[in-house]
Design a protein around this motif. Structure first.
Motif, PDB file in Angstrom:
ATOM      1  N   ALA A 703       0.835  -1.196   0.000  1.00  0.00           N
ATOM      2  CA  ALA A 703       0.000   0.000   0.000  1.00  0.00           C
ATOM      3  C   ALA A 703       0.873   1.250   0.000  1.00  0.00           C
ATOM      4  O   ALA A 703       0.576   2.236  -0.679  1.00  0.00           O
ATOM      5  N   GLY A 704       1.978   1.200   0.732  1.00  0.00           N
ATOM      6  CA  GLY A 704       2.881   2.351   0.760  1.00  0.00           C
ATOM      7  C   GLY A 704       3.406   2.671  -0.626  1.00  0.00           C
ATOM      8  O   GLY A 704       3.444   3.833  -1.045  1.00  0.00           O
ATOM      9  N   THR A 705       3.786   1.620  -1.370  1.00  0.00           N
ATOM     10  CA  THR A 705       4.266   1.837  -2.731  1.00  0.00           C
ATOM     11  C   THR A 705       3.186   2.521  -3.560  1.00  0.00           C
ATOM     12  O   THR A 705       3.442   3.505  -4.266  1.00  0.00           O
ATOM     13  N   LEU A 754      10.357   1.162  -1.522  1.00  0.00           N
ATOM     14  CA  LEU A 754       9.347   0.302  -0.903  1.00  0.00           C
ATOM     15  C   LEU A 754       9.081  -0.931  -1.750  1.00  0.00           C
ATOM     16  O   LEU A 754       8.957  -2.049  -1.245  1.00  0.00           O
ATOM     17  N   ALA A 755       9.003  -0.726  -3.083  1.00  0.00           N
ATOM     18  CA  ALA A 755       8.700  -1.858  -3.962  1.00  0.00           C
ATOM     19  C   ALA A 755       9.805  -2.902  -3.858  1.00  0.00           C
ATOM     20  O   ALA A 755       9.537  -4.099  -3.718  1.00  0.00           O
ATOM     21  N   MET A 777       9.694 -11.816 -10.178  1.00  0.00           N
ATOM     22  CA  MET A 777       9.509 -11.212 -11.499  1.00  0.00           C
ATOM     23  C   MET A 777       8.585 -10.003 -11.420  1.00  0.00           C
ATOM     24  O   MET A 777       8.847  -8.971 -12.037  1.00  0.00           O
ATOM     25  N   LEU A 778       7.511 -10.124 -10.645  1.00  0.00           N
ATOM     26  CA  LEU A 778       6.566  -9.008 -10.552  1.00  0.00           C
ATOM     27  C   LEU A 778       7.207  -7.812  -9.865  1.00  0.00           C
ATOM     28  O   LEU A 778       7.055  -6.669 -10.290  1.00  0.00           O
ATOM     29  N   VAL A 779       7.935  -8.100  -8.798  1.00  0.00           N
ATOM     30  CA  VAL A 779       8.604  -7.002  -8.096  1.00  0.00           C
ATOM     31  C   VAL A 779       9.598  -6.310  -9.036  1.00  0.00           C
ATOM     32  O   VAL A 779       9.678  -5.082  -9.096  1.00  0.00           O
ATOM     33  N   SER A 780      10.314  -7.121  -9.817  1.00  0.00           N
ATOM     34  CA  SER A 780      11.284  -6.505 -10.723  1.00  0.00           C
ATOM     35  C   SER A 780      10.590  -5.690 -11.804  1.00  0.00           C
ATOM     36  O   SER A 780      11.069  -4.618 -12.187  1.00  0.00           O
ATOM     37  N   THR A 781       9.480  -6.214 -12.320  1.00  0.00           N
ATOM     38  CA  THR A 781       8.759  -5.452 -13.347  1.00  0.00           C
ATOM     39  C   THR A 781       8.313  -4.108 -12.790  1.00  0.00           C
ATOM     40  O   THR A 781       8.459  -3.065 -13.437  1.00  0.00           O
ATOM     41  N   LEU A 782       7.760  -4.159 -11.574  1.00  0.00           N
ATOM     42  CA  LEU A 782       7.320  -2.914 -10.946  1.00  0.00           C
ATOM     43  C   LEU A 782       8.504  -1.967 -10.771  1.00  0.00           C
ATOM     44  O   LEU A 782       8.415  -0.776 -11.085  1.00  0.00           O
ATOM     45  N   ALA A 783       9.626  -2.509 -10.317  1.00  0.00           N
ATOM     46  CA  ALA A 783      10.786  -1.649 -10.107  1.00  0.00           C
ATOM     47  C   ALA A 783      11.232  -1.020 -11.427  1.00  0.00           C
ATOM     48  O   ALA A 783      11.540   0.173 -11.490  1.00  0.00           O
ATOM     49  N   LEU A 784      11.220  -1.813 -12.492  1.00  0.00           N
ATOM     50  CA  LEU A 784      11.617  -1.276 -13.793  1.00  0.00           C
ATOM     51  C   LEU A 784      10.664  -0.168 -14.228  1.00  0.00           C
ATOM     52  O   LEU A 784      11.091   0.894 -14.706  1.00  0.00           O
TER      53      LEU A 784
END
Ligand code: HEM
Ligand SMILES: [Cu+2]
Lengths: 842, 126
Positions: A703-705, A754-755, A777-784
């Protein structure tokens, strides 16, 4: 038709205009040009070099297969050759050639002066070239990919394939990146940069087609890019996406590959068909019959092709209802293709066809394509496919479709537009001979393969038993292949020979109808000194009518502006005058940025931290330098004044290219994360337990992200609304822009932290189970995605700090808000996939 | 003559929507039919339980019918757009958009019907 002749700008203004559009000279000519014609030419030339390399590989295979039980090639070499042949033809020849043709022709056909993001266009070309070089470096290091052009897992997975597969994946990833970029370029040029008056109903078929193709590329190539990444992760950091033992599934690769692979065929065929829709009318001196039907058929084909991937998996044991959904779609596509065929025949019928070389190739196409379509309908019926699957029948079928549907039209197009590209006519006599060689050779090569397939010869075998009785058929195929090759070499000789000896063609040797034939042959750097006004579907055939509003825009851009490169920006539906879009000039940075990406791939392949580190520096440095140069140049001279006192140089929202670019990037990101989410859903329903351990379950971090992202959106949006819509804003507005950019950057940075923190905080192990791999993978996609958002916001910040044109930071902030919104959607999808989906259990 | 852009923005928006709705509806029909049917059946199979086939079949068909109605409605709007454009002697652009929308609506409606009949004639989750 209005062209340059009228008196208007003075000689001095013309000279300054030419100066603004001057091409780089000397050594700078090699790495710096960004203009669409040089980029397009490079694409096409490079693609043809790859075509001849791939053709050479095909000939080697045909030599091996000429007689039963030969061993000219070892089984391993044969595997490598068909893999490289298929990969080269599909990824390095067909699609890039068409991207190059589009880059060259679209601005000319639409009456624009360049592609919307000229530098990005160049960047894509370099990515493609370097991707191809990486792929072919496999021959140098002696590790050639051998898993076939669709690289099925587990054959391509960590157990069975060596580094060759990594080379394949990295080379391909760069080529795919280039295709996705080219798609964004095409969408923007077609929708927003048409000559004044070219409403949608007057748009050339080629433009309609490339618009649809670009949409297909975004929806289909992104999943492949995601798939290649997943495979690369499985291979190198032991994730579990394709590993049955740990909740993965090799079928996932097949799905991801064919979601791309089937539309890919239409990404090649539709532009081929579009070339025919231009060649046939011009060389029959008759308008294309049934224009709205053809447009509808193109849209139907493009959309429905997205839904056909499963037909490549008929034999993998999918449930019958699933299969029949897709059989239905296959059949509908045949009808749509039929509509186009009828339109071409009707045009030929009503016109006065001339048997020119382009026309010959078009007729060759029609014949071959109809034949290929018939076998296609056979392959599309599930029971027959089960029988012919993986035999030479299929090899014959897809070469009929690919060569008939794409190569022949491309050759027709080359002969048709060669005078435009070069100013010289190719020899009709040599052209005719090369057509007949190619046509006869082609059918002699591939027709017998239908029979050898039906008689039981499997594909992808390096030799066959004399007892099978297909020796004669194979010998015919091999002889045919050499005749075909001779035809293609003669084509090349004809075209290249025309460069020196060809007759001069003048602007319009064929008496054609579309705008590219107004420009000089070869076109001047700016394409059009005076932008043409369009009042009909065939601007060179129609009697022009007058419309003061459109003509005013044309006059305003008559050899103008002169201090900056610019072209008209027009409305989407009617192409009414809107604003002026600035176009970038020569620069070195895109090359360096693409080189950095290639260096990163090399670093990963060599497993060298130093190289990887250096590549990051190069990439970041190149992008920063690129952006600074953009801002510096935009700050210069005339670009603060509206063109002709009326057309703003850049305006907020969809009135300038940047907004479209940001929206395009947002869509690409969302497609990417959705693909990952669907992959996980697919694995989940196929797994008995999901997830194996805990799910991510970090609601507060997540939620913070999200909140930080909302803040980034709001700040940049607010900033983009401060100050007047002009180039000098009061200091308060400037301060507001600055504050907004800083806040948004800060919020983005927090979101990033945060992500990324979700991964260590979650305590998951990506090697344990595919759910955990998916979370990574999802975390990395979000970070990208967040990184991209940050990049654009920092550009806005730089724009605010570096120049006095106050509208620029405003616009950039708005673009950032658009991109951040896409990032927020990425966040939502990622969260749903990590935390909500696992709750759905049956 | 250039076509007048948005003499009435509402009818412009409708004309554009009539072109965009049919392809989107077809993609949803195929995608959702596939996902609902295939994923639900597979999920039950993986969990080793009997799938509620009647429910799944009904859900798929209902979904497709709704999308079919949307597609046909787009067709009607497109047809009226095209009629108005030709009757008014007016804009060729809108005549074109109307015709395009109509063709797309017919083509994709046929496609949706072919998708929707599958669960009716074939066994769900076989
Ligand atoms: C120059 C004429 C060509 C010849 C003689 C030729 C011949 C062949 C042969 C012998 C194979 C291997 C069949 C097997 O063992 O299974 C093959 C595979 C293939 N060809 Fe061609 N080909 C030609 C042109 C093309 C073109 C223009 C394209 C695409 C635009 C293409 C795409 C492919 C693909 C995708 C494969 C499958 C590779 C695989 O199985 O992984 N070919 N071709
Ligand atoms: Cu296919």
């Amino acid at each position: 038709m209005t062209t340059d002749q009228e008196t208007g700008p003075s000689a001095e203004q013309r000279a300054r205009f030419a100066q603004a559009w001057a091409r780089p000279r000397g050594l700078r000519r090699i790495l710096m040009p960004v203009q669409h014609k040089s980029v397009g030419t490079r694409y096409m030339v490079t693609a043809f070099v790859f075509f001849f390399v791939g053709g050479l590989q095909a000939l080697l295979m045909r030599v091996q297969l000429a007689q039963p039980e030969q061993d000219v090639l070892s089984p391993q070499t044969y595997n490598e050759l068909f893999t490289m042949h298929g990969t080269t033809m599909m990824f390095l020849f067909a699609v890039p050639f068409l991207e190059g043709l589009a880059a060259y022709l679209l601005p000319l056909m639409l009456g624009a002066r360049d592609m919307p993001f000229a530098r990005y266009n160049t960047f894509n070309y370099w990515c493609y070239l370097l991707g191809g070089i990486i792929l072919y470096s496999s021959f140098v290091v002696g590790m050639v990919p051998d898993a076939g052009w669709f690289a099925y897992v587990p054959l391509s997975g960590p157990e069975f394939a060596d580094k060759a597969m990594d080379i394949w994946l990295f080379g391909l990833a760069l080529a795919e990146l280039a295709a996705i970029g080219a798609a964004i370029e095409m969408i923007v040029v077609v929708l927003a940069m048409r000559a004044p008056g070219m409403s949608l109903d007057r748009m050339p078929i080629f433009a309609w087609t490339m618009l649809c193709v670009a949409a297909m590329i975004i929806l289909a190539f992104v999943p492949l890019l995601v798939g290649s990444l997943l495979l690369e992760l499985d291979r190198n950091i032991s994730t579990a996406f394709f590993d049955t033992e740990r909740g993965g599934d090799p079928l996932l690769w097949q799905h991801l590959f064919w979601i791309f692979g089937h539309p890919e065929v239409y990404v090649m065929f539709l532009p081929g068909a579009a070339i025919i829709s231009h060649v046939v009318p011009v060389h029959s001196r008759h308008r294309l019959v049934g224009y709205p039907f053809v447009v509808a058929a193109i849209v139907v084909t493009a959309i429905m092709s997205l839904g056909l991937w499963v037909h490549h998996m008929y034999t993998t044991g999918l449930p019958p209802v699933t299969l029949s959904f897709f059989t239905a779609a296959s059949m509908s596509i045949s009808v749509a293709s039929g509509v186009q065929v009828v339109a071409w025949i009707a045009t030929l019928w009503s016109g006065r066809p001339r048997l020119t070389v382009p026309m010959l190739f078009s007729l060759g196409f029609l014949f071959t394509f109809v034949a290929g379509g018939i076998t296609g309908v056979m392959v599309a019926s599930a029971p027959f496919d089960a029988q012919a699957h993986d035999t030479y029948f299929v090899v014959a079928h897809f070469h009929y479709v690919l060569i008939g549907g794409m190569l022949f039209p491309v050759l027709a197009g080359l002969f048709h537009w060669w005078p435009k590209f070069t100013g010289r006519m190719p020899s009709a006599r040599l052209g005719t001979v090369s057509f007949w060689l190619a046509f006869v050779g082609f059918h002699l090569t591939f027709f017998p393969m239908h029979l050898s397939g039906l008689w039981g010869m499997p594909r992808r075998v390096y030799t066959y038993d004399a007892g099978l009785g297909v020796g004669v058929l194979n010998l015919l195929s091999t002889i045919g292949a050499f005749i075909f090759a001779a035809g293609l070499v003669l084509t090349a000789i004809t075209l290249l020979g025309a460069l020196r000896r060809g007759e001069r063609s003048g602007p319009d040797p064929w008496g054609a109808d579309t705008l590219e034939w107004v420009a000089d042959s070869p076109p001047a750097s700016a394409n059009f000194g005076r932008i043409p006004v369009v009042t009909g579907r065939a601007p060179l055939w129609d009697r022009p009518s007058h419309d003061p509003k459109l003509e005013r825009m044309s006059a305003a851009f008559d050899h103008a502006p002169q201090n900056v490169r610019a072209t008209p920006f027009t409305t989407v539906l009617s192409a009414l005058p809107n604003t002026a879009a600035v176009q970038a000039g020569p620069t070195f940075w895109p090359f360096l940025a693409a080189g950095g990406l290639a260096l990163a791939a090399a670093g990963l392949l060599l497993e060298s931290g130093w190289v990887l580190g250096a590549s990051v520096l190069v990439i970041v440095g190149a992008f920063v330098a690129w952006e600074l140069q953009n801002e510096r140049e935009l700050g210069a001279g005339e670009s603060t004044e509206p063109v002709g006192g009326e057309y703003l140089v850049e305006a907020p929202g969809p009135l300038s290219p940047g907004w479209w670019g940001a929206a395009g990037a947002a869509v690409v990101l969302v497609v990417a994360v959705t693909t990952v989410a669907f992959s996980l859903l697919f694995l989940q329903v196929n797994a008995p337990v999901w997830p194996q351990g805990e799910s991510l379950g970090l609601p507060w971090l997540s939620a913070g992200t999200g909140l930080a992202l909302v803040l980034a959106i709001s700040a940049s949006w607010w900033g983009s609304r401060q100050g007047p819509l002009s180039h000098d804003a009061p200091p308060t507005a400037r301060g507001a822009h600055l504050a907004a950019a800083v806040t948004s950057t800060f919020a983005g940075a927090v979101a990033l932290v945060l992500a990324v923190a979700q991964w260590p905080a979650g305590g998951l192990d990506h090697t344990a189970h595919s759910y955990d791999s998916g979370v990574l993978m999802l975390v990395s996609t979000l970070a990208l995605a967040i990184l991209l958002g940050l990049g654009l916001t920092i550009c806005a910040l730089l724009a605010r700090l570096t120049h006095t044109r106050d509208i620029r930071p405003r616009i950039m902030l708005q673009n950032a808000a658009v991109l951040w919104t896409g990032v927020l959607v990425v966040w939502a999808v990622a969260w749903a996939a990590t935390d909500l989906m696992p709750l759905a259990v049956v | 003559m250039a076509a007048p852009e948005a003499t009435r923005p509402r009818s412009t928006r409708l004309a554009v929507a009539a072109v965009l709705v049919p392809p989107v509806a077809w993609v949803c029909a195929l995608g959702l039919s596939y996902v609902v049917q295939d994923f639900a059946c597979t999920a039950y199979a993986s969990a080793g339980r009997n799938p509620p086939t009647a429910l799944i079949g009904t859900a798929v068909v209902t979904l497709d019918v709704v999308l079919l109605v949307l597609t046909l409605a787009a067709g009607v709007v497109a047809w009226r757009t095209s009629r108005r454009a030709t009757a008014g002697g007016g804009s060729p652009l809108f005549g074109f958009l109307g015709r395009l929308g109509l063709f797309l609506s017919l083509g994709f409606a046929a496609g949706i019907v072919m998708i929707a009949v599958n669960p009716l004639v074939l066994e769900v989750c076989a």
